[in-house]
Design an enzyme around this catalytic site. Structure first.
Site, PDB file in Angstrom:
ATOM      1  N   ARG A  22      36.171 -23.896  23.434  1.00  0.00           N
ATOM      2  CA  ARG A  22      36.814 -23.345  24.571  1.00  0.00           C
ATOM      3  C   ARG A  22      38.466 -23.415  24.427  1.00  0.00           C
ATOM      4  O   ARG A  22      39.019 -23.715  25.485  1.00  0.00           O
ATOM      5  CB  ARG A  22      36.342 -24.018  25.840  1.00  0.00           C
ATOM      6  CG  ARG A  22      35.066 -23.850  26.357  1.00  0.00           C
ATOM      7  CD  ARG A  22      34.906 -22.550  27.207  1.00  0.00           C
ATOM      8  NE  ARG A  22      33.649 -22.239  27.566  1.00  0.00           N
ATOM      9  CZ  ARG A  22      33.345 -22.786  28.724  1.00  0.00           C
ATOM     10  NH1 ARG A  22      34.155 -23.232  29.679  1.00  0.00           N
ATOM     11  NH2 ARG A  22      31.928 -22.487  29.260  1.00  0.00           N
ATOM     12  N   ARG A  26      41.335 -21.968  30.775  1.00  0.00           N
ATOM     13  CA  ARG A  26      42.365 -22.300  31.666  1.00  0.00           C
ATOM     14  C   ARG A  26      43.270 -23.148  31.620  1.00  0.00           C
ATOM     15  O   ARG A  26      44.154 -23.591  32.422  1.00  0.00           O
ATOM     16  CB  ARG A  26      41.455 -22.377  33.119  1.00  0.00           C
ATOM     17  CG  ARG A  26      40.654 -21.140  33.621  1.00  0.00           C
ATOM     18  CD  ARG A  26      39.720 -21.472  34.585  1.00  0.00           C
ATOM     19  NE  ARG A  26      38.604 -22.123  33.832  1.00  0.00           N
ATOM     20  CZ  ARG A  26      37.621 -22.718  34.511  1.00  0.00           C
ATOM     21  NH1 ARG A  26      37.229 -22.770  35.772  1.00  0.00           N
ATOM     22  NH2 ARG A  26      36.532 -23.083  33.599  1.00  0.00           N
ATOM     23  N   ARG A  35      44.547 -14.092  33.621  1.00  0.00           N
ATOM     24  CA  ARG A  35      43.169 -14.255  34.350  1.00  0.00           C
ATOM     25  C   ARG A  35      43.639 -13.716  36.038  1.00  0.00           C
ATOM     26  O   ARG A  35      42.927 -13.346  36.685  1.00  0.00           O
ATOM     27  CB  ARG A  35      42.867 -15.648  34.585  1.00  0.00           C
ATOM     28  CG  ARG A  35      41.908 -16.071  35.206  1.00  0.00           C
ATOM     29  CD  ARG A  35      40.551 -15.855  34.651  1.00  0.00           C
ATOM     30  NE  ARG A  35      39.432 -16.326  35.619  1.00  0.00           N
ATOM     31  CZ  ARG A  35      38.988 -16.039  36.570  1.00  0.00           C
ATOM     32  NH1 ARG A  35      39.465 -14.964  37.123  1.00  0.00           N
ATOM     33  NH2 ARG A  35      38.222 -16.441  37.367  1.00  0.00           N
ATOM     34  N   ASP A  72      31.284 -14.799  26.392  1.00  0.00           N
ATOM     35  CA  ASP A  72      30.273 -15.798  27.125  1.00  0.00           C
ATOM     36  C   ASP A  72      28.981 -16.051  26.411  1.00  0.00           C
ATOM     37  O   ASP A  72      28.411 -14.621  26.103  1.00  0.00           O
ATOM     38  CB  ASP A  72      30.241 -16.026  28.685  1.00  0.00           C
ATOM     39  CG  ASP A  72      29.620 -17.198  29.147  1.00  0.00           C
ATOM     40  OD1 ASP A  72      30.799 -18.119  29.539  1.00  0.00           O
ATOM     41  OD2 ASP A  72      28.644 -17.265  29.479  1.00  0.00           O
ATOM     42  N   TYR A 147      19.416 -20.948  31.289  1.00  0.00           N
ATOM     43  CA  TYR A 147      20.098 -20.158  32.598  1.00  0.00           C
ATOM     44  C   TYR A 147      19.237 -18.882  32.993  1.00  0.00           C
ATOM     45  O   TYR A 147      19.275 -18.546  34.123  1.00  0.00           O
ATOM     46  CB  TYR A 147      21.121 -19.722  31.773  1.00  0.00           C
ATOM     47  CG  TYR A 147      22.354 -20.271  31.697  1.00  0.00           C
ATOM     48  CD1 TYR A 147      23.182 -20.627  32.654  1.00  0.00           C
ATOM     49  CD2 TYR A 147      22.702 -21.089  30.632  1.00  0.00           C
ATOM     50  CE1 TYR A 147      24.046 -21.617  32.786  1.00  0.00           C
ATOM     51  CE2 TYR A 147      23.667 -22.091  30.233  1.00  0.00           C
ATOM     52  CZ  TYR A 147      24.613 -22.347  31.677  1.00  0.00           C
ATOM     53  OH  TYR A 147      25.252 -23.345  31.493  1.00  0.00           O
TER      54      TYR A 147
HETATM   55  O1  CP3 Z   1      37.416 -20.265  23.702  1.00  0.00           O
HETATM   56  C1  CP3 Z   1      35.985 -20.046  23.537  1.00  0.00           C
HETATM   57  O2  CP3 Z   1      35.396 -21.206  23.205  1.00  0.00           O
HETATM   58  C2  CP3 Z   1      35.466 -18.877  23.527  1.00  0.00           C
HETATM   59  C3  CP3 Z   1      34.938 -18.359  25.122  1.00  0.00           C
HETATM   60  C4  CP3 Z   1      33.674 -19.087  25.601  1.00  0.00           C
HETATM   61  C5  CP3 Z   1      33.595 -18.935  26.812  1.00  0.00           C
HETATM   62  N1  CP3 Z   1      32.104 -19.566  27.190  1.00  0.00           N
HETATM   63  C6  CP3 Z   1      34.611 -18.591  27.805  1.00  0.00           C
HETATM   64  C7  CP3 Z   1      34.263 -19.085  29.289  1.00  0.00           C
HETATM   65  C8  CP3 Z   1      32.554 -19.708  24.842  1.00  0.00           C
HETATM   66  C9  CP3 Z   1      32.270 -20.090  23.516  1.00  0.00           C
HETATM   67  C10 CP3 Z   1      31.684 -19.833  26.005  1.00  0.00           C
HETATM   68  C11 CP3 Z   1      30.244 -20.631  25.918  1.00  0.00           C
HETATM   69  C12 CP3 Z   1      29.449 -20.947  26.746  1.00  0.00           C
HETATM   70  N2  CP3 Z   1      29.576 -20.448  28.252  1.00  0.00           N
HETATM   71  C13 CP3 Z   1      28.688 -22.037  26.805  1.00  0.00           C
HETATM   72  C14 CP3 Z   1      28.449 -22.877  25.396  1.00  0.00           C
HETATM   73  C15 CP3 Z   1      29.577 -23.857  25.596  1.00  0.00           C
HETATM   74  C16 CP3 Z   1      29.347 -25.291  26.341  1.00  0.00           C
HETATM   75  O3  CP3 Z   1      30.161 -25.579  27.098  1.00  0.00           O
HETATM   76  O4  CP3 Z   1      28.585 -26.095  26.084  1.00  0.00           O
HETATM   77  C17 CP3 Z   1      28.166 -22.366  28.077  1.00  0.00           C
HETATM   78  C18 CP3 Z   1      27.068 -23.519  28.369  1.00  0.00           C
HETATM   79  C19 CP3 Z   1      28.553 -21.365  28.999  1.00  0.00           C
HETATM   80  C20 CP3 Z   1      28.153 -20.838  30.308  1.00  0.00           C
HETATM   81  C21 CP3 Z   1      29.281 -20.980  31.360  1.00  0.00           C
HETATM   82  N3  CP3 Z   1      30.190 -19.847  31.392  1.00  0.00           N
HETATM   83  C22 CP3 Z   1      29.620 -22.012  32.225  1.00  0.00           C
HETATM   84  C23 CP3 Z   1      28.804 -23.247  32.455  1.00  0.00           C
HETATM   85  C24 CP3 Z   1      30.780 -21.459  32.948  1.00  0.00           C
HETATM   86  C25 CP3 Z   1      31.471 -21.993  34.137  1.00  0.00           C
HETATM   87  C26 CP3 Z   1      32.127 -23.281  33.771  1.00  0.00           C
HETATM   88  C27 CP3 Z   1      33.640 -23.200  33.586  1.00  0.00           C
HETATM   89  O5  CP3 Z   1      34.291 -23.562  32.398  1.00  0.00           O
HETATM   90  O6  CP3 Z   1      34.206 -22.926  34.523  1.00  0.00           O
HETATM   91  C28 CP3 Z   1      31.262 -20.377  32.080  1.00  0.00           C
HETATM   92  C29 CP3 Z   1      32.361 -19.737  32.465  1.00  0.00           C
HETATM   93  C30 CP3 Z   1      33.424 -19.499  31.442  1.00  0.00           C
HETATM   94  N4  CP3 Z   1      32.989 -19.089  29.903  1.00  0.00           N
HETATM   95  C31 CP3 Z   1      34.994 -19.393  31.409  1.00  0.00           C
HETATM   96  C32 CP3 Z   1      35.406 -19.237  30.192  1.00  0.00           C
HETATM   97  C33 CP3 Z   1      36.818 -18.955  29.705  1.00  0.00           C
HETATM   98  C34 CP3 Z   1      35.770 -19.784  32.794  1.00  0.00           C
HETATM   99  C35 CP3 Z   1      35.991 -18.439  33.389  1.00  0.00           C
HETATM  100  C36 CP3 Z   1      37.296 -18.099  34.102  1.00  0.00           C
HETATM  101  O7  CP3 Z   1      38.180 -18.174  33.498  1.00  0.00           O
HETATM  102  O8  CP3 Z   1      37.166 -18.394  35.257  1.00  0.00           O
END
Ligand code: CP3
Length: 338
Positions: A22, A26, A35, A72, A147
């Site tokens: 990640r 943010r 964003r 994602d 999911y």
């Molecule tokens: O920088 C990176 O790592 C690449 C981008 C990336 C995102 N999600 C962007 C994202 C990657 C590799 C993921 C993988 C992901 N997504 C996982 C596996 C990693 C882990 O955490 O175990 C999972 C479980 C998800 C599902 C997911 N997506 C959740 C639970 C959430 C909400 C939680 C949060 O962080 O707010 C997301 C949203 C998400 N995915 C965001 C980002 C940057 C936030 C979106 C925003 O900017 O509002």
């Protein structure tokens, strides 16, 4: 070969490569800025110009050894007919609650529907120096199934477990379908420039050892066996999988990603045939610089001397100060093997 790919191949490196799960997100002011104007998260993922820019932001700021493409794990479910939204937590409007619902899950064959990601990968590759590797990714079958069934992130995973325990054979077949679709999806990413891929099993920690072997490790193995011919290193990240270290000993992948609960010395002994990645607790980044430096160096001391990639033990959280990430990265970049 760059430092990241050399470490994946267990070749000699001057210091461990480093990237952070990640790393685009943010906690970065430049991400929040884009964003704010770019619309919602899915629109950002689907707009290659924006997705490529936010992928590159942390590379410019910190000089990470690898970039992970901005997307994602849930985006490849949309071409299968899944109605997905983020606010920012993911929500699925038409979840797969029972075997009959599987009739409306259609992964495209041949794979299509994520052309935006292919274009993003190409744009990122064009924007990267050769010393920086480009990582593609997907969710592991069990994690994606949670999911698909729950429709959201869960605490107890009772709906997914209910599906599995009431319809075990149908659940096995469901996991196989997801695994096969992700093989095609990863193939597409490698064709468009991904030099390594990570498989996120974010919720394997919700399963006890016996169920994890059947519902998580078995389908993940299927996915890994079918991607062996891709010719790129594959990282299997088992979040909360410390109870499964011995079961992962023969995972058919090059790298095992460790979460922050795992003891790195123990994991090094338990997994002698894998390159290891990880695993500083992202929570350490909430503390003072001196403690971050000390804990990061301690991690490097415990890690294998060859075949090691420095990383956090899970994704960075939005409240982590940029200064703390800077301290973490510079500590690794300043380190040299004897
Ligand atoms: O920088 C990176 O790592 C690449 C981008 C990336 C995102 N999600 C962007 C994202 C990657 C590799 C993921 C993988 C992901 N997504 C996982 C596996 C990693 C882990 O955490 O175990 C999972 C479980 C998800 C599902 C997911 N997506 C959740 C639970 C959430 C909400 C939680 C949060 O962080 O707010 C997301 C949203 C998400 N995915 C965001 C980002 C940057 C936030 C979106 C925003 O900017 O509002």
């Amino acid at each position: 070969m760059n430092r990241f790919l050399r470490a994946c191949a267990r070749e000699e490196v001057d210091r461990p490569p480093v990237w952070v799960m990640r790393q685009a997100g943010r906690y970065l002011p430049e991400y929040r800025e884009i964003r704010r104007t770019a619309g919602d998260f899915l629109t950002m993922c689907r707009t290659p110009e924006i997705a490529a820019e936010v992928t590159l932001q942390p590379i410019r700021r910190f000089g990470f050894d690898a970039a992970i493409v901005f997307s994602d794990i849930l985006t490849p479910l949309v071409p299968a007919g899944i109605e997905l939204a983020f606010s920012p937590a993911p929500h699925i409007a038409n979840p797969i609650r029972e075997p009959a619902d599987l009739d409306r899950l259609h992964f495209p064959e041949p794979w299509s529907g994520t052309e935006f990601l292919s274009e993003t990968l190409e744009r990122v590759r064009d924007g990267l120096e050769p010393e920086t590797a480009l990582i593609g990714f997907c969710g592991a079958p069990w994690t994606l199934a949670t999911y698909l069934v729950e429709g959201a992130t869960s605490k107890s995973f009772t709906r997914a477990k209910s599906f599995a325990h009431n319809n075990p054979e149908a659940f096995d077949a469901f996991l196989d379908r997801v695994a096969d679709a992700m093989v095609a999806y990863l193939r597409e990413q490698v064709a468009h420039g991904a030099q390594a891929v990570q498989i996120f099993d974010s919720w394997i920690g919700a399963l006890g050892a016996e169920d994890a072997r059947r519902w998580a490790l078995r389908p993940a193995r299927r996915l890994l066996e079918a991607t062996a011919d891709l010719g790129v290193p594959r990282i299997y990240f088992a979040n909360g999988g410390s109870h499964l270290l011995h079961d992962m000993r023969d995972m058919p992948c090059e790298v095992i990603g460790l979460d922050w609960r795992a003891d790195l010395s123990m994991a090094t002994r338990a997994l002698p045939d894998h390159v290891l990645q990880g695993n500083l607790d992202p929570g350490v980044l909430m503390g003072p610089d001196a403690a971050i430096r000390e804990r990061t160096l301690a991690m490097l001391e415990k890690a294998p001397r060859r075949g090691y990639i420095a990383n956090l033990g899970h994704g960075i959280t939005p409240d982590v100060p940029v200064r703390a990430v800077e301290t973490f990265v510079r500590t690794i970049q300043g380190f040299r093997y004897e």
